[in-house]
Scaffold this motif. Structure first.
Motif, mmCIF file in Angstrom:
data_model
loop_
_atom_site.group_PDB
_atom_site.id
_atom_site.type_symbol
_atom_site.label_atom_id
_atom_site.label_comp_id
_atom_site.label_asym_id
_atom_site.label_seq_id
_atom_site.Cartn_x
_atom_site.Cartn_y
_atom_site.Cartn_z
ATOM 1 N N TYR A 1 0.824 -1.203 0.000
ATOM 2 C CA TYR A 1 0.000 0.000 0.000
ATOM 3 C C TYR A 1 0.858 1.253 0.000
ATOM 4 O O TYR A 1 2.046 1.238 0.291
ATOM 5 C CB TYR A 1 -0.903 0.016 1.236
ATOM 6 N N ARG A 2 0.196 2.331 -0.352
ATOM 7 C CA ARG A 2 0.781 3.672 -0.271
ATOM 8 C C ARG A 2 -0.266 4.579 0.349
ATOM 9 O O ARG A 2 -1.386 4.665 -0.144
ATOM 10 C CB ARG A 2 1.176 4.171 -1.657
ATOM 11 N N ALA A 3 0.088 5.243 1.446
ATOM 12 C CA ALA A 3 -0.876 6.088 2.148
ATOM 13 C C ALA A 3 -0.696 7.544 1.747
ATOM 14 O O ALA A 3 0.416 8.007 1.522
ATOM 15 C CB ALA A 3 -0.713 5.939 3.656
ATOM 16 N N GLU A 4 -1.809 8.244 1.626
ATOM 17 C CA GLU A 4 -1.810 9.673 1.341
ATOM 18 C C GLU A 4 -2.524 10.386 2.483
ATOM 19 O O GLU A 4 -3.551 9.909 2.969
ATOM 20 C CB GLU A 4 -2.548 9.959 0.024
ATOM 21 N N SER A 5 -1.995 11.531 2.913
ATOM 22 C CA SER A 5 -2.602 12.247 4.023
ATOM 23 C C SER A 5 -3.690 13.224 3.568
ATOM 24 O O SER A 5 -4.440 13.742 4.386
ATOM 25 C CB SER A 5 -1.528 13.012 4.811
ATOM 26 N N ASP A 6 -3.789 13.473 2.251
ATOM 27 C CA ASP A 6 -4.810 14.401 1.757
ATOM 28 C C ASP A 6 -6.198 13.777 1.864
ATOM 29 O O ASP A 6 -6.383 12.575 1.655
ATOM 30 C CB ASP A 6 -4.538 14.767 0.298
ATOM 31 N N LEU A 7 -7.191 14.611 2.183
ATOM 32 C CA LEU A 7 -8.579 14.158 2.225
ATOM 33 C C LEU A 7 -9.191 14.320 0.833
ATOM 34 O O LEU A 7 -9.266 15.430 0.300
ATOM 35 C CB LEU A 7 -9.377 14.977 3.254
ATOM 36 N N LEU A 8 -9.614 13.210 0.234
ATOM 37 C CA LEU A 8 -10.166 13.220 -1.121
ATOM 38 C C LEU A 8 -11.507 12.511 -1.153
ATOM 39 O O LEU A 8 -11.768 11.621 -0.340
ATOM 40 C CB LEU A 8 -9.202 12.513 -2.101
ATOM 41 N N THR A 9 -12.335 12.899 -2.114
ATOM 42 C CA THR A 9 -13.557 12.136 -2.347
ATOM 43 C C THR A 9 -13.170 10.817 -2.985
ATOM 44 O O THR A 9 -12.048 10.649 -3.489
ATOM 45 C CB THR A 9 -14.507 12.900 -3.280
ATOM 46 N N LYS A 10 -14.097 9.858 -2.993
ATOM 47 C CA LYS A 10 -13.781 8.556 -3.576
ATOM 48 C C LYS A 10 -13.431 8.685 -5.049
ATOM 49 O O LYS A 10 -12.507 8.025 -5.541
ATOM 50 C CB LYS A 10 -14.941 7.583 -3.414
ATOM 51 N N THR A 11 -14.135 9.565 -5.760
ATOM 52 C CA THR A 11 -13.856 9.738 -7.192
ATOM 53 C C THR A 11 -12.440 10.253 -7.414
ATOM 54 O O THR A 11 -11.689 9.738 -8.257
ATOM 55 C CB THR A 11 -14.871 10.712 -7.820
ATOM 56 N N LEU A 12 -12.057 11.270 -6.633
ATOM 57 C CA LEU A 12 -10.705 11.814 -6.772
ATOM 58 C C LEU A 12 -9.649 10.815 -6.303
ATOM 59 O O LEU A 12 -8.565 10.727 -6.880
ATOM 60 C CB LEU A 12 -10.586 13.108 -5.971
ATOM 61 N N ALA A 13 -9.981 10.058 -5.246
ATOM 62 C CA ALA A 13 -9.041 9.045 -4.756
ATOM 63 C C ALA A 13 -8.824 7.953 -5.801
ATOM 64 O O ALA A 13 -7.696 7.500 -6.011
ATOM 65 C CB ALA A 13 -9.553 8.443 -3.457
#
Length: 263
Positions: free
Chosen positions: A105-117
């Motif tokens: 896995y790779r974790a991102e700290s930004d909060l994104l919507t599911k579509t953007l994620a």
């Protein structure tokens, strides 16, 4: 195919120069090669990363991965490696292989919507992870906690420098040995030889000597060591008088470097 041929280790050069005590599993000594250290880690399903000291040949196993030096003890010779059992897990692009969860896995700290994620993951030729076990959830939560915004912690950095102690005769020095003759002798040139040998003093009588000054030694007037080295510093003389430089450690609080939040 051998175990060594199958295994994979990623060195994070930004974390060199120290080690952590967090999530420590065990230490092994007299480990000749870093790949042997990584192989020991890969034999334990809970081991995620290692610290290896190229000077002392010490191997330290840890149950987690590290992204910054906040918890580190600063010490020369240490290098940090993430152990990866699956070469398909692209650690060079920030992915982490959690072997006991079978999870790359790779974790991102930004909060994104599911579509953007979904779009962000697709851009990295991956997919949005499904956290279908408590272990995977725990792993991601722990990783995001490590990536939380905070000021880098101060890390003690220790340097050793030659400091003039005085002029002493050869009879006041034990374990003394001539190491170098050079017509352009400098204090730093001699110190670079003596300090790695574990000697406490750099001594110059035009030539370079390394040794340990006796605690009860009595110094002579500085002008007794009236010769000058190529760097303009006292260089002793040729009558058994040594310009004596003590190896002094100085600790300074430096700022640790934190790596990018996206891993």
């Amino acid at each position: 195919m051998s175990t060594i041929a199958q295994m994979f280790a990623y060195e994070d050069g930004s974390l060199a120069g120290g080690y952590s005590t967090e999530n420590f599993m065990e230490a092994r000594v007299n480990i000749r090669l870093v790949m042997i250290c990584v192989e020991i880690c890969l034999r334990n399903i809970s081991c995620m990363s290692v610290f290896y000291n190229t000077v002392t040949k010490t191997c330290r196993l840890h149950e987690n991965v590290f992204y910054n030096t906040d918890s580190f003890v600063s010490e020369a010779g240490w290098h940090y490696y993430r152990a990866v059992g699956d070469p398909k897990c692209d650690v060079y692009n920030g992915f982490v292989h959690q072997r006991d969860a079978g999870f790359c896995y790779r974790a991102e700290s930004d909060l994104l919507t599911k579509t953007l994620a979904d779009s962000a993951c697709a851009a990295k030729t991956s997919a949005l992870a499904i956290l279908d076990s408590q272990k995977k959830q725990d792993v991601v939560v722990a990783t995001l906690n490590l990536l939380s915004t905070k000021a880098p912690a101060a890390v003690q950095e220790t340097t050793v420098e030659p400091v003039l102690k005085g002029c002493y005769s050869t009879g006041h020095v034990v374990n003394i040995k001539k190491e170098l003759t050079n017509i352009a002798m400098t204090v730093q040139m001699c110190f670079a030889i003596c300090q790695p040998l574990g000697k406490t003093h750099t001594l110059l009588e035009i030539e370079c000597y390394c040794g340990d000054l006796q605690a009860a030694a009595t110094s002579f007037p500085d002008l007794t060591c009236n010769k000058i080295c190529a760097d303009g510093k006292w260089c002793g003389n040729l009558s058994g008088m040594l310009a004596t430089y003590e190896h002094v450690s100085t600790s300074t609080a430096g700022r640790s470097q934190s790596i990018e939040k996206s891993i």
